[in-house]
Design a protein around this motif. Structure first.
Motif, mmCIF file in Angstrom:
data_model
loop_
_atom_site.group_PDB
_atom_site.id
_atom_site.type_symbol
_atom_site.label_atom_id
_atom_site.label_comp_id
_atom_site.label_asym_id
_atom_site.label_seq_id
_atom_site.Cartn_x
_atom_site.Cartn_y
_atom_site.Cartn_z
ATOM 1 N N ALA A 99 0.827 -1.208 0.000
ATOM 2 C CA ALA A 99 0.000 0.000 0.000
ATOM 3 C C ALA A 99 0.860 1.257 0.000
ATOM 4 O O ALA A 99 0.448 2.298 -0.525
ATOM 5 N N GLU A 100 2.060 1.158 0.584
ATOM 6 C CA GLU A 100 2.957 2.311 0.663
ATOM 7 C C GLU A 100 3.937 2.375 -0.509
ATOM 8 O O GLU A 100 4.667 3.366 -0.644
ATOM 9 N N LYS A 101 3.966 1.365 -1.345
ATOM 10 C CA LYS A 101 4.928 1.303 -2.451
ATOM 11 C C LYS A 101 4.619 2.386 -3.487
ATOM 12 O O LYS A 101 3.499 2.506 -3.970
ATOM 13 N N GLN A 102 5.617 3.190 -3.815
ATOM 14 C CA GLN A 102 5.423 4.307 -4.739
ATOM 15 C C GLN A 102 5.971 4.044 -6.139
ATOM 16 O O GLN A 102 5.524 4.660 -7.108
ATOM 17 N N ASP A 103 6.934 3.148 -6.257
ATOM 18 C CA ASP A 103 7.632 2.999 -7.537
ATOM 19 C C ASP A 103 7.033 1.888 -8.413
ATOM 20 O O ASP A 103 7.759 1.112 -9.024
ATOM 21 N N TRP A 104 5.705 1.833 -8.453
ATOM 22 C CA TRP A 104 5.057 0.880 -9.350
ATOM 23 C C TRP A 104 5.370 1.246 -10.798
ATOM 24 O O TRP A 104 5.301 2.413 -11.179
ATOM 25 N N SER A 105 5.657 0.245 -11.584
ATOM 26 C CA SER A 105 6.000 0.496 -12.993
ATOM 27 C C SER A 105 4.759 0.870 -13.793
ATOM 28 O O SER A 105 3.633 0.551 -13.406
ATOM 29 N N PRO A 106 4.941 1.541 -14.939
ATOM 30 C CA PRO A 106 3.792 1.899 -15.786
ATOM 31 C C PRO A 106 3.092 0.645 -16.323
ATOM 32 O O PRO A 106 3.742 -0.360 -16.631
ATOM 33 N N LEU A 107 1.783 0.731 -16.426
ATOM 34 C CA LEU A 107 0.982 -0.362 -16.984
ATOM 35 C C LEU A 107 0.486 -0.045 -18.392
ATOM 36 O O LEU A 107 0.106 -0.948 -19.132
ATOM 37 N N TYR A 108 0.487 1.248 -18.741
ATOM 38 C CA TYR A 108 -0.040 1.671 -20.041
ATOM 39 C C TYR A 108 0.936 2.629 -20.705
ATOM 40 O O TYR A 108 1.608 3.417 -20.041
ATOM 41 N N ASN A 109 0.986 2.548 -22.018
ATOM 42 C CA ASN A 109 1.808 3.460 -22.816
ATOM 43 C C ASN A 109 0.849 4.404 -23.538
ATOM 44 O O ASN A 109 0.219 4.030 -24.530
ATOM 45 N N THR A 110 0.718 5.608 -23.016
ATOM 46 C CA THR A 110 -0.253 6.565 -23.546
ATOM 47 C C THR A 110 -0.012 6.863 -25.015
ATOM 48 O O THR A 110 -0.952 6.937 -25.818
ATOM 49 N N GLU A 111 1.258 7.015 -25.377
ATOM 50 C CA GLU A 111 1.583 7.326 -26.770
ATOM 51 C C GLU A 111 1.190 6.175 -27.692
ATOM 52 O O GLU A 111 0.626 6.386 -28.775
ATOM 53 N N GLN A 112 1.486 4.961 -27.264
ATOM 54 C CA GLN A 112 1.146 3.804 -28.088
ATOM 55 C C GLN A 112 -0.368 3.676 -28.250
ATOM 56 O O GLN A 112 -0.880 3.420 -29.351
ATOM 57 N N LEU A 113 -1.108 3.855 -27.162
ATOM 58 C CA LEU A 113 -2.567 3.751 -27.234
ATOM 59 C C LEU A 113 -3.161 4.860 -28.094
ATOM 60 O O LEU A 113 -4.177 4.663 -28.766
ATOM 61 N N ALA A 114 -2.520 6.027 -28.090
ATOM 62 C CA ALA A 114 -3.005 7.140 -28.919
ATOM 63 C C ALA A 114 -2.776 6.892 -30.402
ATOM 64 O O ALA A 114 -3.379 7.573 -31.248
ATOM 65 N N ASN A 115 -1.917 5.928 -30.713
ATOM 66 C CA ASN A 115 -1.651 5.569 -32.104
ATOM 67 C C ASN A 115 -2.119 4.150 -32.425
ATOM 68 O O ASN A 115 -1.618 3.518 -33.352
ATOM 69 N N ASN A 116 -3.084 3.682 -31.655
ATOM 70 C CA ASN A 116 -3.525 2.292 -31.775
ATOM 71 C C ASN A 116 -4.050 1.953 -33.170
ATOM 72 O O ASN A 116 -4.859 2.690 -33.743
ATOM 73 N N ALA A 134 -11.866 7.709 -25.706
ATOM 74 C CA ALA A 134 -11.740 8.904 -26.549
ATOM 75 C C ALA A 134 -10.296 9.149 -26.979
ATOM 76 O O ALA A 134 -10.038 9.837 -27.973
ATOM 77 N N LEU A 135 -9.345 8.558 -26.235
ATOM 78 C CA LEU A 135 -7.932 8.743 -26.554
ATOM 79 C C LEU A 135 -7.405 7.708 -27.528
ATOM 80 O O LEU A 135 -6.274 7.819 -28.007
ATOM 81 N N MET A 136 -8.235 6.690 -27.834
ATOM 82 C CA MET A 136 -7.744 5.543 -28.612
ATOM 83 C C MET A 136 -8.436 5.464 -29.970
ATOM 84 O O MET A 136 -9.625 5.151 -30.051
ATOM 85 N N PRO A 137 -7.723 5.734 -31.042
ATOM 86 C CA PRO A 137 -8.303 5.518 -32.363
ATOM 87 C C PRO A 137 -8.571 4.027 -32.574
ATOM 88 O O PRO A 137 -7.907 3.175 -31.987
ATOM 89 N N ASN A 138 -9.546 3.752 -33.416
ATOM 90 C CA ASN A 138 -9.926 2.374 -33.767
ATOM 91 C C ASN A 138 -10.492 1.583 -32.596
ATOM 92 O O ASN A 138 -10.544 0.354 -32.638
ATOM 93 N N ALA A 139 -10.922 2.305 -31.544
ATOM 94 C CA ALA A 139 -11.625 1.672 -30.423
ATOM 95 C C ALA A 139 -13.085 2.093 -30.476
ATOM 96 O O ALA A 139 -13.397 3.290 -30.469
ATOM 97 N N LYS A 140 -13.971 1.120 -30.570
ATOM 98 C CA LYS A 140 -15.402 1.391 -30.666
ATOM 99 C C LYS A 140 -16.109 0.843 -29.429
ATOM 100 O O LYS A 140 -15.798 -0.257 -28.970
ATOM 101 N N ALA A 141 -17.068 1.611 -28.924
ATOM 102 C CA ALA A 141 -17.779 1.208 -27.712
ATOM 103 C C ALA A 141 -19.257 1.002 -27.991
ATOM 104 O O ALA A 141 -19.897 1.789 -28.687
ATOM 105 N N TRP A 142 -19.771 -0.075 -27.433
ATOM 106 C CA TRP A 142 -21.217 -0.313 -27.363
ATOM 107 C C TRP A 142 -21.611 -0.017 -25.918
ATOM 108 O O TRP A 142 -21.303 -0.770 -25.017
ATOM 109 N N ILE A 143 -22.246 1.121 -25.716
ATOM 110 C CA ILE A 143 -22.652 1.531 -24.364
ATOM 111 C C ILE A 143 -24.091 1.088 -24.159
ATOM 112 O O ILE A 143 -24.988 1.471 -24.922
#
Length: 431
Positions: free
Chosen positions: A348-365, A390-399
């Motif tokens: 719970a106190e650990k701060q240096d968790w590694s990234p799980l997502y690459n924002t740039e890559q997802l923005a160019n999906n 909204a940040l991910m091209p080629n991602a379609k949602a059925w809401i």
């Protein structure tokens, strides 16, 4: 033929076991076992059918144990071979439990557990893809499995042909506090709907809660049962058709024994059965870390709960159930979590968790992504999902408001069929 292979209802089940690195950046830490089960049609003569890999919700739960040729698996097998992955630490993979970690120090437990998040679950899938010599495969992620899907799209997009997500599009940047602010509001709305349908249940809940404040009651495993544990059965409100069964539980929870009120054994046994944190401790100990990238959770749900005082029950006040949240007191009260209490605090106190997502890559999906987003989802907030999509091209949602969070389990054949159709439409526009 695999010696442990079997068939049922026209489906062939083939088990696979892999020895994978615990830490892909340091193989000197040893290897763990990861299990996956392949499903294919007995009648299938097409050895070139593409693969669909399933990522289970959680974290900390194994893949489904399919029973029959039905649901989303039935639809998937029409055009895919299906791989049901027991994510590391679950099912037939090297399991995480107080039984397997109890001999380690708290520091060693915590260090070991840091390797069981979505990034390494995805690395395991990539390891298997390479072992199978598969160029690209499709993935289906339910709930936390959808989180894993976005991690996969971030880390190894060239390995994917399609991504299908149900009830599991996370924020790729928000703090866990934002998530819990949203989910506490959703949970309150579910409470209000339940008590509106069953007004008499409010008095029943208060009577049970007051009884627990004034008396000691014990679950069949010897664990003292508390008001906070009782509140947690509200997690079931996030899936369909649970209001009425909950009411039935409440209406005969208390019995009279020689003039003294007691909780019935049947009620107490069901309360234990609903504590999935006991059998799946990853669900508790790594729950908040699924939102952490370079920051500590510091018991986010517990802190946010303090700004929603209605959930802190006091005698004479209205009673409200909580939802899918983890609190530090669980590691003091839950029998199977007690041996992990110090490790939970370290994490719970650990701060240096590694990234799980690459924002740039997802923005160019470039991978067709089809998502079922549930408008009334108590676990994954619709507005946060839409923010990410909204940040991910080629991602379609059925809401849709036709389903709760368990839509894939409730009507999986229809849902997956729609997502596959959406994926084909997206692929056609990219061709």
């Amino acid at each position: 033929m695999n010696a442990l292979e079997f068939t049922d209802a026209g489906v062939r089940y083939t088990p696979h076991t892999f020895q994978v690195p615990l830490d892909y950046s340091d193989e000197t830490k040893g290897r763990i076992e990861v299990f996956a089960r392949e499903l294919s049609l007995v009648s299938d003569t097409d050895n070139n059918k593409p693969w669909l890999v399933y990522f289970q919700g959680g974290p900390g739960f194994p893949s489904p144990r399919q029973n029959g040729h039905n649901g989303w698996v039935k639809r998937a097998l029409q055009q895919y071979r299906v791989l049901l992955l027991d994510q590391r630490g679950t099912g037939n993979s090297s399991v995480i439990h107080s039984q397997t970690l109890g001999h380690l120090s708290a520091e060693a437990q915590a260090e070991y557990l840091t390797h069981f998040r979505a990034d390494n679950i995805v690395r395991d899938a990539e390891f298997i893809r390479q072992q199978f010599n598969v160029d690209k495969w499709a993935i289906l992620g339910q709930s936390f499995g959808g989180f894993c899907s976005l991690t996969y799209l971030s880390m190894f997009p060239n390995s994917l042909s399609r991504s299908y997500i149900t009830g599991g599009v996370p924020s790729i940047s928000r703090h866990a506090d934002d998530v819990y602010q949203a989910t506490f509001k959703r949970t309150m709305a579910k409470n209000q709907a339940f008590f509106q349908q069953f007004p008499q249940a409010q008095q029943m809940c208060q009577k049970i809660a007051d009884h627990l404040l004034e008396n000691e009651e014990f679950l069949p495993n010897g664990q003292r049962f508390t008001v906070e544990q009782f509140q947690q059965i509200g997690i079931s409100f996030g899936v369909s058709d649970t209001f009425l069964p909950t009411y039935y539980l409440l209406e005969n929870a208390l019995i009279d024994v020689n003039g003294k009120a007691q909780l019935r054994y049947e009620f107490l046994n069901e309360m234990l059965n609903q504590q999935s944190f006991q059998t799946n401790p990853i669900y508790a100990i790594l729950h908040e870390s699924i939102y952490c990238q370079g920051f500590a959770s510091n018991w986010s749900a517990h802190r946010v709960r303090q700004s929603h005082d209605a959930f802190n029950y006091q005698s004479g006040k209205p009673f409200y159930f909580t939802g899918e949240m983890v609190f530090p007191w669980m590691f003091e009260q839950y029998q199977c979590l007690k041996p992990l209490q110090q490790a939970a605090q370290i994490l719970a106190e650990k701060q240096d968790w590694s990234p799980l997502y690459n924002t740039e890559q997802l923005a160019n999906n470039k991978v067709p992504v089809s998502c079922a987003v549930y408008a009334d989802d108590m676990f994954v907030e619709m507005d946060i999902s839409r923010e990410t999509l909204a940040l991910m091209p080629n991602a379609k949602a059925w809401i849709t408001n036709e389903y709760e969070h368990n839509g894939l389990r409730a009507d999986g054949e229809r849902i997956l069929d729609k997502l596959i159709e959406m994926g084909e439409q997206t692929a056609a526009t990219l061709a």
